[in-house]
Design a protein around this motif. Structure first.
Motif, PDB file in Angstrom:
ATOM      1  N   VAL A 100       0.736  -1.269  -0.468  1.00  0.00           N
ATOM      2  CA  VAL A 100       0.583  -0.121  -0.167  1.00  0.00           C
ATOM      3  C   VAL A 100       0.877   1.419   0.134  1.00  0.00           C
ATOM      4  CG1 VAL A 100      -1.919  -0.954   1.472  1.00  0.00           C
ATOM      5  CG2 VAL A 100      -0.720   0.037   2.257  1.00  0.00           C
ATOM      6  N   VAL A 101       0.395   2.501  -0.652  1.00  0.00           N
ATOM      7  CA  VAL A 101       1.081   4.090  -0.522  1.00  0.00           C
ATOM      8  C   VAL A 101       0.362   4.727   0.428  1.00  0.00           C
ATOM      9  CG1 VAL A 101       1.511   5.537  -1.810  1.00  0.00           C
ATOM     10  CG2 VAL A 101       1.999   3.580  -2.857  1.00  0.00           C
ATOM     11  N   LEU A 102       1.098   5.388   0.753  1.00  0.00           N
ATOM     12  CA  LEU A 102       0.549   6.273   2.053  1.00  0.00           C
ATOM     13  C   LEU A 102       0.932   7.996   0.771  1.00  0.00           C
ATOM     14  CD1 LEU A 102       0.579   3.897   4.082  1.00  0.00           C
ATOM     15  CD2 LEU A 102       0.495   4.804   5.304  1.00  0.00           C
ATOM     16  N   GLY A 103      -0.099   8.625   0.343  1.00  0.00           N
ATOM     17  CA  GLY A 103       0.299   9.648   0.049  1.00  0.00           C
ATOM     18  C   GLY A 103      -0.458   9.651  -1.525  1.00  0.00           C
ATOM     19  N   ILE A 147       4.782  -7.878  -7.902  1.00  0.00           N
ATOM     20  CA  ILE A 147       4.003  -6.715  -7.003  1.00  0.00           C
ATOM     21  C   ILE A 147       2.835  -6.592  -6.700  1.00  0.00           C
ATOM     22  CG2 ILE A 147       4.852  -4.219  -5.726  1.00  0.00           C
ATOM     23  CD1 ILE A 147       7.514  -4.688  -5.592  1.00  0.00           C
ATOM     24  N   ALA A 148       1.725  -6.185  -6.278  1.00  0.00           N
ATOM     25  CA  ALA A 148       0.859  -5.659  -6.340  1.00  0.00           C
ATOM     26  C   ALA A 148       0.869  -4.163  -5.454  1.00  0.00           C
ATOM     27  CB  ALA A 148      -0.571  -7.097  -6.180  1.00  0.00           C
ATOM     28  N   LEU A 149       0.003  -3.427  -6.539  1.00  0.00           N
ATOM     29  CA  LEU A 149      -0.449  -2.483  -5.587  1.00  0.00           C
ATOM     30  C   LEU A 149      -1.926  -2.815  -4.873  1.00  0.00           C
ATOM     31  CD1 LEU A 149      -0.354   0.828  -4.517  1.00  0.00           C
ATOM     32  CD2 LEU A 149      -1.553   1.276  -7.076  1.00  0.00           C
ATOM     33  N   ALA A 150      -2.040  -2.916  -3.549  1.00  0.00           N
ATOM     34  CA  ALA A 150      -3.016  -2.722  -2.897  1.00  0.00           C
ATOM     35  C   ALA A 150      -3.924  -2.320  -1.968  1.00  0.00           C
ATOM     36  CB  ALA A 150      -2.366  -3.720  -1.833  1.00  0.00           C
ATOM     37  N   GLY A 151      -3.503  -0.729  -2.292  1.00  0.00           N
ATOM     38  CA  GLY A 151      -4.382   0.125  -1.810  1.00  0.00           C
ATOM     39  C   GLY A 151      -3.552   1.481  -1.799  1.00  0.00           C
ATOM     40  N   VAL A 152      -4.651   2.829  -1.405  1.00  0.00           N
ATOM     41  CA  VAL A 152      -3.642   4.147  -1.614  1.00  0.00           C
ATOM     42  C   VAL A 152      -4.390   5.066  -0.795  1.00  0.00           C
ATOM     43  CG1 VAL A 152      -2.802   6.191  -2.195  1.00  0.00           C
ATOM     44  CG2 VAL A 152      -2.686   3.808  -3.771  1.00  0.00           C
ATOM     45  N   TYR A 153      -3.345   5.708   0.633  1.00  0.00           N
ATOM     46  CA  TYR A 153      -4.284   6.408   1.650  1.00  0.00           C
ATOM     47  C   TYR A 153      -4.157   8.067   1.736  1.00  0.00           C
ATOM     48  CZ  TYR A 153      -4.552   8.764   6.135  1.00  0.00           C
ATOM     49  OH  TYR A 153      -4.508   9.573   6.731  1.00  0.00           O
ATOM     50  N   GLY A 154      -5.316   8.460   1.771  1.00  0.00           N
ATOM     51  CA  GLY A 154      -4.376  10.033   1.652  1.00  0.00           C
ATOM     52  C   GLY A 154      -4.911  10.356   2.957  1.00  0.00           C
ATOM     53  N   ALA A 171       4.069  -1.552   3.670  1.00  0.00           N
ATOM     54  CA  ALA A 171       3.626   0.548   3.648  1.00  0.00           C
ATOM     55  C   ALA A 171       4.901   1.099   2.639  1.00  0.00           C
ATOM     56  CB  ALA A 171       3.350   0.545   4.637  1.00  0.00           C
ATOM     57  N   ILE A 172       4.275   1.642   2.248  1.00  0.00           N
ATOM     58  CA  ILE A 172       5.429   3.065   1.328  1.00  0.00           C
ATOM     59  C   ILE A 172       4.588   4.053   2.419  1.00  0.00           C
ATOM     60  CG2 ILE A 172       6.778   4.307  -0.094  1.00  0.00           C
ATOM     61  CD1 ILE A 172       6.899   1.490  -1.168  1.00  0.00           C
ATOM     62  N   GLN A 173       5.373   5.151   2.920  1.00  0.00           N
ATOM     63  CA  GLN A 173       4.977   6.195   3.177  1.00  0.00           C
ATOM     64  C   GLN A 173       6.046   7.338   2.869  1.00  0.00           C
ATOM     65  OE1 GLN A 173       5.966   7.650   7.284  1.00  0.00           O
ATOM     66  NE2 GLN A 173       4.478   8.158   7.720  1.00  0.00           N
ATOM     67  N   ALA A 174       4.105   7.754   2.009  1.00  0.00           N
ATOM     68  CA  ALA A 174       4.917   9.464   1.172  1.00  0.00           C
ATOM     69  C   ALA A 174       3.701  11.139   1.788  1.00  0.00           C
ATOM     70  CB  ALA A 174       5.016   9.127  -0.457  1.00  0.00           C
ATOM     71  N   LEU A 184       2.812  -4.949   8.943  1.00  0.00           N
ATOM     72  CA  LEU A 184       3.767  -4.528   8.289  1.00  0.00           C
ATOM     73  C   LEU A 184       4.892  -4.435   7.548  1.00  0.00           C
ATOM     74  CD1 LEU A 184       0.515  -3.990   7.408  1.00  0.00           C
ATOM     75  CD2 LEU A 184       1.021  -2.147   5.584  1.00  0.00           C
ATOM     76  N   ASP A 185       6.042  -4.732   7.550  1.00  0.00           N
ATOM     77  CA  ASP A 185       7.067  -3.625   6.973  1.00  0.00           C
ATOM     78  C   ASP A 185       6.730  -2.470   6.513  1.00  0.00           C
ATOM     79  OD1 ASP A 185       8.953  -5.410   7.440  1.00  0.00           O
ATOM     80  OD2 ASP A 185       8.467  -6.348   5.137  1.00  0.00           O
ATOM     81  N   VAL A 186       7.728  -1.596   6.467  1.00  0.00           N
ATOM     82  CA  VAL A 186       7.271   0.006   6.388  1.00  0.00           C
ATOM     83  C   VAL A 186       8.782   0.765   5.385  1.00  0.00           C
ATOM     84  CG1 VAL A 186       6.731   2.313   7.074  1.00  0.00           C
ATOM     85  CG2 VAL A 186       5.637   0.168   8.640  1.00  0.00           C
ATOM     86  N   ILE A 187       8.269   1.668   4.945  1.00  0.00           N
ATOM     87  CA  ILE A 187       8.668   2.439   3.898  1.00  0.00           C
ATOM     88  C   ILE A 187       9.020   3.638   3.736  1.00  0.00           C
ATOM     89  CG2 ILE A 187      10.984   2.396   1.857  1.00  0.00           C
ATOM     90  CD1 ILE A 187      10.304  -0.500   1.151  1.00  0.00           C
TER      91      ILE A 187
END
Lengths: 350, 350
Positions: free
Chosen positions: A4-7, A25-32, A72-75, A95-98
């Motif tokens: 998942v991508v945050l941002g 890799i699958a994009l599983a969701g986006v958080y805003g 999760a990737i946090q941006a 989750l592992d977090v980047i």
């Protein structure tokens, strides 16, 4: 590998697009962070056709419930304080977090208590938390550390990154004081409105920690780059005598000897006054080492790449809060990430 | 941290000298392959006053019995076949092993069976075995891999190392065909006497493995660098028309597309014909990345530094046979190695 991508800003969108391209890799969701009334599809949230059918949510816990990701990737932000709330939720969910938040590159430097909390939390949940990016995270720290690896002795390190702010919009330009008078620039620095580069203390501490130097102090200076000729971008016009950018430098002392100097002048249209952009690392020691690249590695593209390319490293890492200096080097993911992860060390490839 | 050195040549001596300088590391003994009648002191064996009182032996098992080291650095040979006997003894004795033998940089490439045996043996004894050095091990592989980390896509990699053979003696010069006629050079290549650089397949396989490319074939060429003007060193005189060195290149193919090109011309007195020495990495992709350093990182000094600087990485690593791409980047050891090892990831340094 569900991620998942945050941002949903420029970086979040760039990372989501790259994830969609990577096999395995699958994009599983986006958080805003901001609610987007009526939008529940990531394809709409970040404007990517390939993301259509993937959930978007501004409730992080609800998104994780639906998406069931592993990474999760946090941006969403730059500062640790601002990043912690989301990271706690991600780590709690296993989750592992980047994170590309600049202060996550080496949080122990400015926020030792938060770093300890995060390390303990990640350890308990058996996940890994990493901060990365072009700078901090690569050019002025990881690459510097790697090059010291060929040295029998290091006396002094100077690393310089000269880049071009022309593509950037008002928020970035304001943080560098672009367009101000020199006096207003000085006042902006004093008031904390002209920030310059975020990440020097983190890069310094990462280098010092890797070499075994104990920094006694870090001195930072933010000086105006004053235009001598008119400079113009879609977002700003800088007349002669006004500020075209911020020359931000930092010097790290070990027992009162200056050992690490980081130099990062950021300005619009540097070429117009004959300033070449680029990255340069110079190590004085045994032997002297000097490596340079022109133009500079592009910050946005490179940071998105690093965030994605570190996925297999973070998944394979021991639990805890880590820095780029704690993990194997990043590599461009050019094969299926599941094969990369299954690959035994030293396996035959040819 | 007790370390033994295998090898009493120029590299073994350089590594032993560096170990003596590092706080927290003790040179525990030196092993030499050739018996040295009457010599039992490492100080005499490698000509270092600081090593006096440290045992020298040409019986490796006996030396380990006396020295009780935790780590061994092997500087006795280039080929895996030639290195295996000593490494088996070291691993059996429970030591972490760092070898500068070129073929140890990525043994799975040319010797998959031996690599599997070594990995299993190291796993059983809970120790780590690493091959390192400037090349292979750093400039044309680890540094390349790290720079691809900022790429969203890599189309082609070209890495070049231009160095100067002038300091080297007859053995090295013969292996590069220096002084021969072009015809004799061609015959030497065909007969295997003119070897060129050892390590291209290892570097190729390390890069491909890290990126997830599957190499279908590697093509190598060894061409003479023919002198146009007289070149002279203490060890050789090369008249115009004779061979001043070997331009060794390798191209790695992924599904019949050339993806990795490694270029390593080695010659005496390159500057006399205007050839600048240096290291250069060029990646075509998204983004393009180009990094270069002049002159080249010196091979001998740099290899000794890497062997010593990787000690804390190897001690902290999981058991097995590993490559430089599997471990955190090397860093110059500028503090007590025991503190570096005790340092928690992310610990406060400033």
């Amino acid at each position: 590998m569900k991620v998942v991508v945050l941002g949903t800003g420029r970086m979040g969108e760039g990372i989501a697009r790259l994830l969609l391209e990577k096999p395995g890799i699958a994009l599983a969701g986006v958080y805003g962070r901001r609610p987007r009334p009526g939008i529940t599809d990531a394809g709409d949230a970040v404007g990517l056709a390939g993301a259509r059918g993937t959930p978007f949510d501004n409730d992080l816990a609800a998104l994780l419930d639906r998406a069931r990701p592993q990474v999760a990737i946090q941006a969403t932000c730059s500062r640790l304080e601002d990043a912690m709330g989301e990271i706690r939720i991600l780590v709690d969910a296993g989750l592992d977090v980047i994170s590309i938040a600049e202060e996550l590159a080496y949080p122990a430097c400015r926020s030792p208590d938060a770093a300890r909390e995060l390390d303990a939390l990640a350890g308990r949940r058996r996940v890994t938390v990493l901060g990365t990016g072009i700078n901090p995270g690569f050019v002025l720290d990881l690459l510097v550390i790697a090059l010291t690896g060929v040295c029998q002795r290091v006396d002094r390190i100077t690393a310089t990154r000269v880049n071009d702010l022309s593509p950037y919009g008002p928020t970035v330009l304001e943080s560098q004081g672009v367009g101000l008078s020199p006096d207003a620039f000085a006042a902006g620095v004093a008031a904390g409105a002209v920030v310059g580069h975020r990440g020097f203390p983190e890069s310094m501490a990462m280098i010092a920690g890797a070499l075994g130097w104990r920094l006694s102090r870090i001195e930072q200076r933010r000086e105006p780059v004053v235009a001598r000729v008119r400079r113009e971008t879609p977002f700003v016009t800088v007349d002669p005598g006004r500020v075209a950018g911020c020359r931000h430098t930092a010097v790290g002392y070990v027992e009162d000897v200056p050992r690490i100097e980081l130099v990062h002048p950021q300005q619009v249209c540097p070429e117009i006054e004959g300033v070449e952009t680029g990255d340069e690392i110079a190590i004085a020691g045994e032997p002297d080492v000097r490596f340079a690249g022109r133009p500079e590695i592009p910050g946005g593209t490179g940071t998105a790449a690093l965030a994605v390319n570190m996925i297999p490293r973070v998944v394979a890492a021991a639990p805890g809060l880590v820095s780029m200096a704690d993990l194997p080097v990043p590599a461009a993911i050019m094969g299926d990430v599941r094969h990369l992860l299954a690959g035994r060390r030293g396996e035959v490839v040819a």
